[in-house]
Structures are given as C-alpha cells and as structure tokens.
Scaffold this motif. Sequence first.
Motif, PDB file in Angstrom:
ATOM      1  N   ALA B 459       0.805  -1.227   0.000  1.00 59.14           N
ATOM      2  CA  ALA B 459       0.000   0.000   0.000  1.00 59.14           C
ATOM      3  C   ALA B 459       0.837   1.276   0.000  1.00 59.14           C
ATOM      4  O   ALA B 459       0.313   2.368  -0.223  1.00 59.14           O
ATOM      5  CB  ALA B 459      -0.947   0.001   1.205  1.00 59.14           C
ATOM      6  N   THR B 460       2.129   1.157   0.277  1.00 56.23           N
ATOM      7  CA  THR B 460       2.959   2.370   0.369  1.00 56.23           C
ATOM      8  C   THR B 460       4.000   2.427  -0.737  1.00 56.23           C
ATOM      9  O   THR B 460       4.898   3.285  -0.692  1.00 56.23           O
ATOM     10  CB  THR B 460       3.734   2.412   1.708  1.00 56.23           C
ATOM     11  N   GLY B 461       3.935   1.532  -1.698  1.00 55.88           N
ATOM     12  CA  GLY B 461       5.020   1.476  -2.680  1.00 55.88           C
ATOM     13  C   GLY B 461       6.348   1.140  -2.017  1.00 55.88           C
ATOM     14  O   GLY B 461       7.411   1.615  -2.409  1.00 55.88           O
ATOM     15  N   ALA B 462       6.258   0.315  -0.974  1.00 56.68           N
ATOM     16  CA  ALA B 462       7.453  -0.146  -0.255  1.00 56.68           C
ATOM     17  C   ALA B 462       8.273   1.008   0.309  1.00 56.68           C
ATOM     18  O   ALA B 462       9.506   0.957   0.354  1.00 56.68           O
ATOM     19  CB  ALA B 462       8.306  -1.056  -1.145  1.00 56.68           C
ATOM     20  N   ALA B 463       7.574   2.027   0.786  1.00 57.74           N
ATOM     21  CA  ALA B 463       8.257   3.231   1.279  1.00 57.74           C
ATOM     22  C   ALA B 463       9.199   2.916   2.441  1.00 57.74           C
ATOM     23  O   ALA B 463      10.333   3.421   2.485  1.00 57.74           O
ATOM     24  CB  ALA B 463       7.230   4.273   1.713  1.00 57.74           C
ATOM     25  N   GLY B 464       8.750   2.090   3.370  1.00 61.05           N
ATOM     26  CA  GLY B 464       9.580   1.763   4.522  1.00 61.05           C
ATOM     27  C   GLY B 464      10.807   0.971   4.114  1.00 61.05           C
ATOM     28  O   GLY B 464      11.926   1.223   4.582  1.00 61.05           O
ATOM     29  N   LEU B 465      10.589   0.008   3.219  1.00 61.35           N
ATOM     30  CA  LEU B 465      11.708  -0.799   2.736  1.00 61.35           C
ATOM     31  C   LEU B 465      12.772   0.093   2.096  1.00 61.35           C
ATOM     32  O   LEU B 465      13.972  -0.074   2.349  1.00 61.35           O
ATOM     33  CB  LEU B 465      11.197  -1.830   1.724  1.00 61.35           C
ATOM     34  N   LEU B 494      24.299  -8.040  -0.898  1.00 59.12           N
ATOM     35  CA  LEU B 494      23.639  -9.048  -1.744  1.00 59.12           C
ATOM     36  C   LEU B 494      22.223  -9.345  -1.253  1.00 59.12           C
ATOM     37  O   LEU B 494      21.268  -9.400  -2.033  1.00 59.12           O
ATOM     38  CB  LEU B 494      24.434 -10.359  -1.714  1.00 59.12           C
ATOM     39  N   LYS B 495      22.123  -9.566   0.057  1.00 58.30           N
ATOM     40  CA  LYS B 495      20.824  -9.922   0.621  1.00 58.30           C
ATOM     41  C   LYS B 495      19.848  -8.760   0.534  1.00 58.30           C
ATOM     42  O   LYS B 495      18.651  -8.945   0.293  1.00 58.30           O
ATOM     43  CB  LYS B 495      20.981 -10.352   2.080  1.00 58.30           C
ATOM     44  N   ALA B 496      20.365  -7.549   0.758  1.00 53.82           N
ATOM     45  CA  ALA B 496      19.487  -6.375   0.699  1.00 53.82           C
ATOM     46  C   ALA B 496      18.931  -6.202  -0.714  1.00 53.82           C
ATOM     47  O   ALA B 496      17.757  -5.885  -0.908  1.00 53.82           O
ATOM     48  CB  ALA B 496      20.255  -5.128   1.136  1.00 53.82           C
ATOM     49  N   GLN B 501      14.467  -7.145  -4.655  1.00 55.14           N
ATOM     50  CA  GLN B 501      14.027  -7.916  -5.823  1.00 55.14           C
ATOM     51  C   GLN B 501      12.806  -8.786  -5.497  1.00 55.14           C
ATOM     52  O   GLN B 501      11.829  -8.824  -6.252  1.00 55.14           O
ATOM     53  CB  GLN B 501      15.212  -8.777  -6.303  1.00 55.14           C
ATOM     54  N   LEU B 502      12.865  -9.446  -4.364  1.00 49.68           N
ATOM     55  CA  LEU B 502      11.737 -10.285  -3.935  1.00 49.68           C
ATOM     56  C   LEU B 502      10.475  -9.448  -3.762  1.00 49.68           C
ATOM     57  O   LEU B 502       9.369  -9.870  -4.130  1.00 49.68           O
ATOM     58  CB  LEU B 502      12.067 -10.986  -2.616  1.00 49.68           C
ATOM     59  N   HIS B 575      13.604 -19.045   2.803  1.00 50.23           N
ATOM     60  CA  HIS B 575      12.442 -18.155   2.699  1.00 50.23           C
ATOM     61  C   HIS B 575      12.295 -17.624   1.271  1.00 50.23           C
ATOM     62  O   HIS B 575      11.174 -17.499   0.768  1.00 50.23           O
ATOM     63  CB  HIS B 575      12.566 -17.009   3.704  1.00 50.23           C
ATOM     64  N   ALA B 576      13.416 -17.323   0.629  1.00 52.92           N
ATOM     65  CA  ALA B 576      13.341 -16.829  -0.751  1.00 52.92           C
ATOM     66  C   ALA B 576      12.743 -17.898  -1.660  1.00 52.92           C
ATOM     67  O   ALA B 576      11.888 -17.610  -2.505  1.00 52.92           O
ATOM     68  CB  ALA B 576      14.732 -16.424  -1.237  1.00 52.92           C
TER      69      ALA B 576
END
Lengths: 597, 597
Positions: B459-465, B494-496, B501-502, B575-576
């Motif tokens: 809902a936020t366009g992934a703003a927090g991420l 790499l993970k970030a 990407q996920l 998890h990925a």
Amino acid sequence: MSSYRAPLKDLRFALYDVLDVEPLFARLGFADANAELVDAVLEEAGRFTTQVLAPLNRVGDEQGCTLDAATGEVTTPAGFKAAYAQFAEGGWTGLTAATELGGQGLPHTVGVPLSEMINAANLAWGNFPLLSHGAIEALKDHGQPWQQEVFLKPLVEGRWTGTMCLTEPHCGTDLGLLRTRAEPLGQDTYAVTGTKIFITAGEHDLTENIVHLVLAKLPDAPAGPKGISLFVVPKFKVARDGSVGARNAVRCGSIEHKMGIKGSVTCVLNFDGAEGYLVGQPHKGLQAMFTMMNTARLGVGLQGIGLSDRAYQNALRYARERLQTRSLSGPKAPDKPADPIIVHPDVRRMLLTVKSLVEGSRLLALHAGTLIDLAQHAADPVERQNADVLVSFLTPISKACQTEWGIENTYHALQCFGGHGYIHEHGMEQLARDARITTLYEGTTGIQSLDLMGRKTAATGAAGLKLFLEMVEGFVREHQGDAVLSPFTDALQLKAREWAQLTTEILERAKQDPEEIGAASTDYLFYSGYVVLAYWWARSVAAANASQHDAEFVQAKLETARFYFARILPRTAMHAAAIRSGAAPLMAMDQARFGDA
Amino acid sequence: MSSYRAPLKDLRFALYDVLDVEPLFARLGFADANAELVDAVLEEAGRFTTQVLAPLNRVGDEQGCTLDAATGEVTTPAGFKAAYAQFAEGGWTGLTAATELGGQGLPHTVGVPLSEMINAANLAWGNFPLLSHGAIEALKDHGQPWQQEVFLKPLVEGRWTGTMCLTEPHCGTDLGLLRTRAEPLGQDTYAVTGTKIFITAGEHDLTENIVHLVLAKLPDAPAGPKGISLFVVPKFKVARDGSVGARNAVRCGSIEHKMGIKGSVTCVLNFDGAEGYLVGQPHKGLQAMFTMMNTARLGVGLQGIGLSDRAYQNALRYARERLQTRSLSGPKAPDKPADPIIVHPDVRRMLLTVKSLVEGSRLLALHAGTLIDLAQHAADPVERQNADVLVSFLTPISKACQTEWGIENTYHALQCFGGHGYIHEHGMEQLARDARITTLYEGTTGIQSLDLMGRKTAATGAAGLKLFLEMVEGFVREHQGDAVLSPFTDALQLKAREWAQLTTEILERAKQDPEEIGAASTDYLFYSGYVVLAYWWARSVAAANASQHDAEFVQAKLETARFYFARILPRTAMHAAAIRSGAAPLMAMDQARFGDA
C-alpha cells in the motif's frame, strides 16, 4: 478439548499402496498377516485408542501422578489403570511378540500404527507400556535362559512393565560417569545400590510388578563406558522358578514436576542394596542398553507423529469452523459473516506444513518397521544385514526429525487457533507441552545427530546412506520419463546427490578437525530428514496414481507432495549452507567471551 | 530456578556505540538525557528488575491469579502488588511520559531497555503496566480535553492501569464482526454492553482503578470495521472533575487457564450497560486502536527479547557447569571427570544462535525506539515523516520476529539442559511456556506478516523498505574497502538487493492474484527480519572496532557476527525459495482434500 480419530485410510495407503507389505509379510513367514487381519487389527486399535485412551488424555494432564512419600507408591490418574487392564487383556502388549512368549506373533511393522495411535490418543499413558518393549528386547537378546523364562512372559502379557534405568543426577549422555554399583551376592545375584533419575514408569499402580533394567558397575569394573554392566532388578523379587517374593530394596524417592506428559510418571529411584541379576556379560552392559535404546528411540519418534496428527486434525477442524475476515480474492462463504480461516494462504501454509510432515513421517516410520522385520526374518543373510544397517542409519533421523517436527507441528496447529490455542480449554497447548519432552529423552536431538554423523556414517563408510541412495536411484530410474513424477524425481535426485556430496565433504574435513563432525551434525540430520521425506513424497505420488483410491485422495497426495517440494524441501538449502560454513564459526569463541551468565 | 542479571554492558554498547543516542537525544531537545543520566536510569532499572521482579517470576507461575466468582475481584500472586507500588512510586510508569503529565520526560528509547529488563525478570508481572502505555497514547492522540485531564495523570503516575478491550468470542482479527454496543446516554456518555475476552490485566488488585479502552458499535454504526467506535470505560466511574465515583457495570466473569504467563490475568469482561465516554470521532475507533496496537506490538516484541536473554544467561551458566563427555578434539578440562558441555560444537551452535538473535534484536528494538523519538520530536517534518514510515515498517518485523525468535531461543536454551530443562525446578520450561503467548497476542505472526506485506509494503510502494535499504547502502558505502567489514557488507548488500528484488516480484505477481500477498507474507517477514539483523550485526562489528571497549568484548562481537552470517543468515535462502514458489502450492487444494478432522 482436542479430539482424535484414527487415520486408518492413510495408514492403509502407506502400508499397502506405498510399502506393499502384504507380499513382504508373506515372504517373511507371517502367514496370517494378510490385509484382512492387519485391517482388523488397525480398526480395533483405532477403536481402543480413540474410545478408551483419548478421553483420558486431559484427565492425565490435569490430575498427574501422585507419590505417597510414606510408602513410595505412585497413584496414576483416574482411569489409567482400568485402561491398562483392558489393553493387556486385549493382547495389545504382545501384539508383535513371538507366540511362544504369549505374543500374537505379528510383524513389527503392524505395531507401528498401534504406537502412533496410542501416542496421539494419550502420550502420557503410552509411556507406561512403552519401555516394556526395550526390556523384552534386551532380555531376549542378552538375558540368561532363566531370566527369559521368568521375565519375558509377564512382560509380553503386560502383567508386568519394564523400565530403563540409565540416567543419574550427574550423568545422562555420558554413562561412563555412572556411580551405581553392584556387589556380588553369589549365583549371578548382586546387591545394586545407587540413585537413578528420570525413570519413566519407574513406579506406578498399573501392574503387580515392575522390571527395572539397571546399568551399574561391578567392583572390578574398568573406568568409563567399558565398565558398565546391566542388571534386571524387579520391584518384587522373583525366584528362578518364577515365583514372586518380597519387596525389593528399590523405592521411588520423588517424582518430577514437568512441563507436560503429566499423566506419565518420572521417578527418582533409590536402589539400596536391591537384589539384581546380571544380564549378559560383565562390563558389556552398554551393548544391551543399545538394544533397548534403539527400540525406545523409534518409539519416541512415533510420539512426534502421533501428537502431530492429533494437532493437525484439531487445527483443520478449527480452520474450517472459525470465521474471520474475507479472502483477499473475494468472499468464499458469502452466506456467512466472514470466511473460514482455511481460505487464507498463511493458514493453509501452516496446515500443509503439518500435513506433509505427518504423512511423510508416517512412511519413514513404517519403512523403519519393515526394515526391522526384514533384519529379523529375511531368509537371505545379506538382506538381513542390509536391513539392519539401513534401520540403524534411519533410527536417529527418525527419532530426531519426527520429534522436532512434532514440536514444529504442534506449534503451527496451536498457532491456527490464535489466542484460543494458549488456553487449556482447546487442548492444543497440552499437545505442545507434551511434545516438548520428545526431543530430550532417549537421547536429545544433538545426541541423535552425533549418532547419525559419527557411529552411523563416519564409522561405517556411510553404509546406511549408500543403501538409502540406492533406493532413491532405483526409484528415479523406474519412473524415468513419467511426466507427473518428473518434477519430484528430478528434485529428489538433485538433493540425494547433494546429500552424498555433503557427506563426503564433512568426512573429508573431519580428517583435519574432528570438531567438524559435531559442527555439521544437527544440520546434517535435518538435511537427511528432508531428503528422506522427499523420497517418500515422491513414492506417495507414484503409489497414489497406481492405486484404486478415489480421485480426491490421489489428488490430495499430489497437492501435498507439491507443497512439500515447493515449501519444505528448500529448507535443505539453509542446512547445506550451515554445514559448508564448517566448524570455525562455532569453535572460534573462547568460553569466556560467550558473556556473563 | 532461573536467574537473571541486567545486560547493562550490551545495552550501553547498543545505545552509545552503535546507535550513538547521546547527540540524538540532545538534538531532539532532551537536554537532560545525557549518558550519565541514562546510565543511572539503566542501573536503577537493572536493580529493580533483578532484585524486586525476578524473584517473583516463579511465584507468579506457581500461584497464578485467582478470581473470586462472588465479587468478580481478582487477587494477584503474592508480592505482585507490593512490587507494583514500588514501581509506581519510583516513577517508572511515567519514565518516558511528558513532564506536564507527571512523567519524567525521557526519550522513548530509554523506555525500551526498561521494558526488556522487566520482561526478562517477570513477563507476567510486566503485563499489568504494559497496556497503560497504549491507553495513554490513545487518549493523548484522540481523547477529548476533559478525558486527557482526568485519565492521563493517574495512568502516567501508575495509580491506575489501562486495558485494550478489542476481542470478543467470535472475533479477534476481524474486528468488523464485533457485537459490543454503546447506547447514547447524552453528553458524550454511553451505556456499553457486551462481552470482551482475552483482556490482559482486565481486573486486578494492584491499583484503585482500571481504565478500559473499549471498541463498540454505536446504534447507527455502518457495518464492518468502519462502524467501530472507541470508548473509555473506567472500573470506577470518573466525573469530569476527576472525582472517582461508584463501581461501573463492568465485571470480570472468568479468567483463563493458560499455558503460561500464569501470574498475568486474562479476563472475560462483561459490560452490562457500563458508563463509557466516546474517545475521538464516532465510527473512527479503529484509527485510535491502531495507535494503541502499535505501541503494544513493539512492547510484545520486547517480551521476546527479554525472555530470550534470560534463557541465554541460564543456558550459558549450565553449559559451563554441566560436565558431560569429552571434546572430540581432546579433553578440555582434564582435571575434571568430563568436559563442560560448552566445548561441544552443537551446544555452541545453540548458544550462539540465541546470543546472535538476542543481541541483534536488541538493536532492532532500540532503533525502533529512536525512530519513535524522531517521529515525535525531530525539527524537520520530512525527518519526522520518514521516521514514522520506517518505524511503521519495522513494527511488524520487530513484533513477529522477536517473538518467534523468543520461542526459538527458549527452545534452544531449554534443550541445552537436556531432560533437566523439562522439569519446573530449573525454570527453563516456564520461559518456554511464557514465550508461547507472544506470537499470538497483539496480532499473530500471520497478522503481522499481512500488515508488513500489505499495509506497510504493497500500500505504500514499499516506502519503509526503501528507507531501510538506503540505510544499508549508506553503511556499505561508508565502509567500502574495510577488510574486516567487507565479508559482512558484501553479504549484506547481496541480501538487501535480493530483498528489494523479492519485494518487486511479489508485488508484481499480486497484480494478477491477490493471494500472492498472503502466500508470501510470513516468509517475507522472516526474510526481512534476517536481513535487518544482518545489518545490525555488520554495524555492531563496525561500532565495536571503533569503540573503547576491551578487546574481548570487541572480539566477541566479531565472532558472533561471523556466526550470524555463516549460520543464521542462510535461512533467507529457504524463505526466498518459499516466496518464489508462489501461491499455487498453497491454494490448489480444495478444502475437503485437507483430510478428515
């Protein structure tokens, strides 16, 4: 309260369609053990466990066992004694024991579903007869003729129960440290003195006698594990003619207050010059103990499955009944105020995790059962030997994975209930508390992992693994070009080969640093467990397709297998990475740097 | 019984060396909150929690709370009331509340270690003051001036406590279904009628009044969640001049019998035309409720950390004391009969898992604390807004991961004790039982995951991420070419990037099928949590290297970080893979095919 129904349909599928036991039993000389008889046994076991044992599950948790400190006698929860009498009377205690001992002479494999159902219905109650099996095995393999004569029949008939007295306050895993001693009184009779703790069913009111199998040291014992001898010490003394005499000097000093399995009693037993009889050779007690332990370990593995299945059934019922929020893809029950929570993907994730682990584990456990029958009854000595090697390899995987999954499964099932799962009323929290013991007793998960990685792999040149991988490769070959199966067989083959590769890597590294064994062990165990289950899920799909089962059943197997391969098998990636990171990240830290405690 | 010591050294490291809070507090206008004062607060909090609360932890578990059915009054375990009086008297209830309300005016961040220590010392006791914070926030943000005047001061001073009355028997997550109704009596006063369940601290003897914040529906309420209003309903009526009057018509009908947190009371509250006062606008109750819930969720997250730290300390002590078997690489304590179990790699694996999750989580939680201070006090509105977005994003991660890790950590710590962990005596099983509630209340892990994936990401366009990833990239840039850090920053980066990407993949797939959100949610939440902790571990290494701490402390941080990156971060691979397998493996199965229940 949580309910339970016997999973007869899936048990039949596992036994007849996947494992094809009927011709196997015939080949091994169990002439009567056809599907008709086995079905009748399963149905009767289902009736007994669901109707007699299951209603006592909560009673056991609420009442617990009580010790009369004055007499050292233990009273079991209301109804336990009557249920046990019915169990013994029905011939269940000797279901798979030899007919000449008063048993019913059925294959060991047939005892596996019985145990699963007992554990699901009432784990705490099931602990009373559980250890008799180990005592029977130990006496059968190592007891003197008079001991077999005197002790086996009452154990098989359930008139007496057995215990395993290993642990002492300062030693659990490290039995070489034990202090209980046995002084010779002549004629293979000894005075046993010492304190044993954590003795399951060490004292109770279900039977007229209790047969303790006790590890102790003779006066001339060498130090360490090579100085341990095994003794049979009955609660009431037993003469060589089988007559039961006076009360022996073994007494329950206290009972533990535990997180769960409250209906099961866990005793401190004080042996104060109790009369005991040497079993097997002096200082060779560990060998006899392993006989008991292997039986007990597979039995504890079944506790994980039983609890998981009961947890699943209740979570599934709740997920179908509980109405809460609408599906994100639109109402699924528009006539109701909200949708049943089973429509939500995350609830399905939890349910399918449990379902796939339960049904997969069931095959692992039943397969282990068939291997025991093969090891004991196959005509070909090579077949016997291979079955023994393979079941020895699978025992720690079965015990540890099935119990760890039992904890995970009861976790998920409780979680499906939300806050309601946390209160006694629904019975889900009891399942979780009961499950928590299973990764601890009969060797913790860490100990199973070391057994798998050390004794069963490093020490045998991975003999058990090779046998399992041959099964996998054979299955894959057999289904080459099968379009339905290939997504499963392709993934299985990749993982099986990685499993072999990881094994080689660990054993190679261990040549430089023995700590690599322990550092890899638990991740290796889980890795193994997930590949083993992938094999059984692939075989389940093949067996379901080839079976006469209804289309819905076949489809459910296919969908559950797809879930398993998509969502559970990828856990192997995490375990492989942990294994490959080696011992350094674990061993580098000095003890002091772990912090203040 | 399990012991507890306040982790002051690590808290100071987190606050001053990693988060550098001293200049931050100064910049936000907390003139007095220098290191000297904060240290004094931490030390005093350590004294109070370890000396007053910790000894009552077992008492609470053994005695529980009792309800007098005749009067509806609840008695708390012995010592709880006196401890609470001391707590309120010491000004702890208002530590971070504004001085004009009788609070001490310290930054929210300083309250975080206090909560952690309370939870470690006595989680059940900590639930009595816990929900006052939410009530204070809700009244501060949404209450009418007279309500603020009348209710806030007694809550801040701890003379009264607050509750959150949301759940009803048929609705937990889905509050749109609630049935409690409020009939207007004039003058913003209403008669509230209905049954609320699972009300933590809904009735007790610690304070003279209890302030219930109750969700109910007005007669003209629209259906569903947009028809919910919030009311303040005190146990004893309160006039607009603040005078306390007659007993209100709210009564505790029963209390739940729970798996753990037995010292904490969980009430069924019957509102029978109880006098209540509307908080905020009619039908806008959900907004005020979210204010309460966010506070409570971060608070519950701290319960996971507190329990984990206590579990760790005890497992570490036991692992150093318990002698069992020799190290595979040769005796480490040759003067003793066996080596302490801390020498064994698998025991180290368990200890380091807990240590790395506790110390990493501590930073996640304290960072969330600083974001709340920034959101409330930063001069720059953009900085305030960003802090609010980021803490909103981190709240479900913090709540769910810290509590799930709490369950995992108490599992490992108990496992280190072997069978001894299962009995009451050592206190480890209480920690495990207490931990089990934390993934259920204040929104289950599944609900946190949906909040993260839906409201806070989709809902936020992934703003927090995006804000978090900027922090990561900034940190990585800052340490480019640093040889000690690069193993960490390389893996982190790499993970970030995979995390980003996920996120894109899930949101893209969700356009076709909304079930993809729910199907990915829990794995996405854990994936996020592990990357967040990787960031804090990388920053811990950098901060430790730059600090004045002793070499052993710095080395321990480095070694724990190495363990985390080698052994814990690879969980992201699982998890990925689960995320990328999509919704189909979860959604394909028809409800009927899940089996018989």
